[in-house]
Design a protein around this motif. Structure first.
Motif, PDB file in Angstrom:
ATOM      1  N   LEU A 336      41.337  51.473  22.651  1.00 54.18           N
ATOM      2  CA  LEU A 336      41.363  52.633  22.125  1.00 54.18           C
ATOM      3  C   LEU A 336      39.977  53.259  22.214  1.00 54.18           C
ATOM      4  O   LEU A 336      39.014  52.694  21.610  1.00 54.18           O
ATOM      5  N   TYR A 367      46.832  55.151  15.329  1.00 56.66           N
ATOM      6  CA  TYR A 367      47.095  54.029  16.184  1.00 56.66           C
ATOM      7  C   TYR A 367      47.602  52.804  15.665  1.00 56.66           C
ATOM      8  O   TYR A 367      48.661  52.216  16.046  1.00 56.66           O
ATOM      9  N   SER A 370      51.057  53.066  14.319  1.00 58.70           N
ATOM     10  CA  SER A 370      52.279  53.100  15.371  1.00 58.70           C
ATOM     11  C   SER A 370      52.649  51.446  16.011  1.00 58.70           C
ATOM     12  O   SER A 370      53.592  51.324  16.233  1.00 58.70           O
TER      13      SER A 370
END
Length: 373
Positions: A336, A367, A370
């Motif tokens: 990321l 993130y 999710s």
């Protein structure tokens, strides 16, 4: 001040306290090694004091306090054994959630530095602190140590007051996700070597110990160098924020071992590009570290979050992650990109400031949400 004569002393083992951070729970008093390490209690009563023991040679520990989830204070701790008031004159019947935490990173260069918890004084009663929804582990360098999150932008002194877990992206992420967290970080260290080319200053080398970057007789007696029991606390995700110091090493002079006379250096070619062989050993270190984390955290998502200070090693890191996934068939590892620090978001010591941590925390929390939901 009128003394409260109704206070009773409770050793920490009798308070049903929740311990945060890697430590040796067989110790009495209880050591808080890492930044963000804490004792958390639920307690009634009008007053609460904590019984501390502190020592250091150079870098004094700093500690913070939160009450009912709200940050209340942070302060420098002086050497000695003493009690510190955490609250007083509050409603006796209500349950107060109190978290006393270490702000300063583990001090690899101050072997006498320690922060120990003996117990509490209170006129109330203690109840258990429940677990939160998730468990998150963060592994990083000075950014994860919160260096630069306090102090004016012009500050350049390397002192503990400018480091924190209270203004730290990792803690912000954990709060957003209702997660318990553990931080393992050291300023200047990398995944392969330090910013100034010391090959032994890397987080993987100490990952399997309780706090393996510490040295000295005091830390050994406190249990810092014991193997860490990974089965005691399995994270839902491990977030790695390393690479900034590995990038710096390419631009620094060689490090010379004063004992052996040997030298070590990550090299740039005459055209300014990375020496391919040196880049390869960095990638290999990344692959080995991912395998090490997976071996000890079988079910966790592993996220390499990078970019708050620079993007210099983005390509090598992503290539190493891809190669690890290809070799291992591990489908729970990802990369990321975090937003770079700007003139607006920089803090003291030219490090990411509170606004930079807030920006990255928001992206990382979304993130992780999710992945975990």
């Amino acid at each position: 001040m009128t003394e409260n004569k109704n206070l009773t002393y409770f050793p920490w083992q009798e308070t049903k306290c929740k311990i945060h951070g890697r430590t040796d729970e067989t110790q009495n008093p209880l050591p808080l090694f890492w930044n963000g390490s804490a004792v958390e209690v639920n307690v009634t009563g009008t007053e609460l004091w904590i019984d501390l023991e502190v020592d250091f040679s150079v870098h004094e520990p700093w500690a913070g306090l939160s009450l009912n989830g709200a940050f209340i204070s942070r302060q420098m701790l002086m050497a000695g054994r003493y009690k510190l008031c955490l609250f007083r004159n509050m409603n006796t019947d209500t349950i107060k959630n109190v978290r006393f935490f270490r702000e300063l990173q583990a001090t690899s260069k101050d072997n006498t530095n320690h922060l120990l918890v003996h117990g509490f004084y209170s006129d109330g009663s203690f109840s258990s602190v429940p677990d939160r929804t998730y468990k998150l582990e963060f592994v990083g360098d000075s950014i994860t140590s919160g260096e630069g999150t306090y102090g004016a932008k012009k500050e350049e002194d390397w002192v503990p007051m400018f480091m924190s877990s209270s203004r730290n992206y990792a803690v912000m992420v954990s709060e957003a996700l209702d997660a318990d967290y553990r931080l393992l970080s050291q300023g200047g260290w990398g995944v392969f070597c330090s910013w100034d080319n010391k090959p032994y200053e890397n987080l993987p080398s100490c990952y399997e110990k309780i706090c393996g970057l510490l040295k000295g007789e005091t830390n050994e007696k406190l249990g810092a160098l014991k193997p860490y029991d990974f089965s005691s606390w399995q994270p839902d995700a491990v977030i790695i924020n390393l690479g900034t110091n590995d990038a710096s090493a390419f631009h620094q002079p060689a490090w010379h071992d004063p004992v052996t006379g040997e030298s070590f250096k990550q090299h740039l070619l005459p055209n300014g590009s990375y020496d391919p062989s040196d880049l390869d050993r960095l990638k290999l270190a990344i692959i080995h570290f991912l395998a090490l984390i997976r071996r000890n955290n079988s079910g966790a998502f592993i996220v390499w979050a990078y970019g708050m200070a620079d993007y210099e090693l983005t390509l090598p890191i992503t290539e190493a992650i891809s190669e690890y996934c290809r070799q291992s068939k591990d489908k729970k590892v990802s990369f990321l990109q975090l937003p770079a620090t700007t003139d607006e978001t920089v803090g003291s010591r030219c490090h990411p400031g509170p606004k930079a941590h807030e920006r990255s925390a928001k992206i990382l929390a979304e993130y992780l949400k999710s992945l975990l939901s």
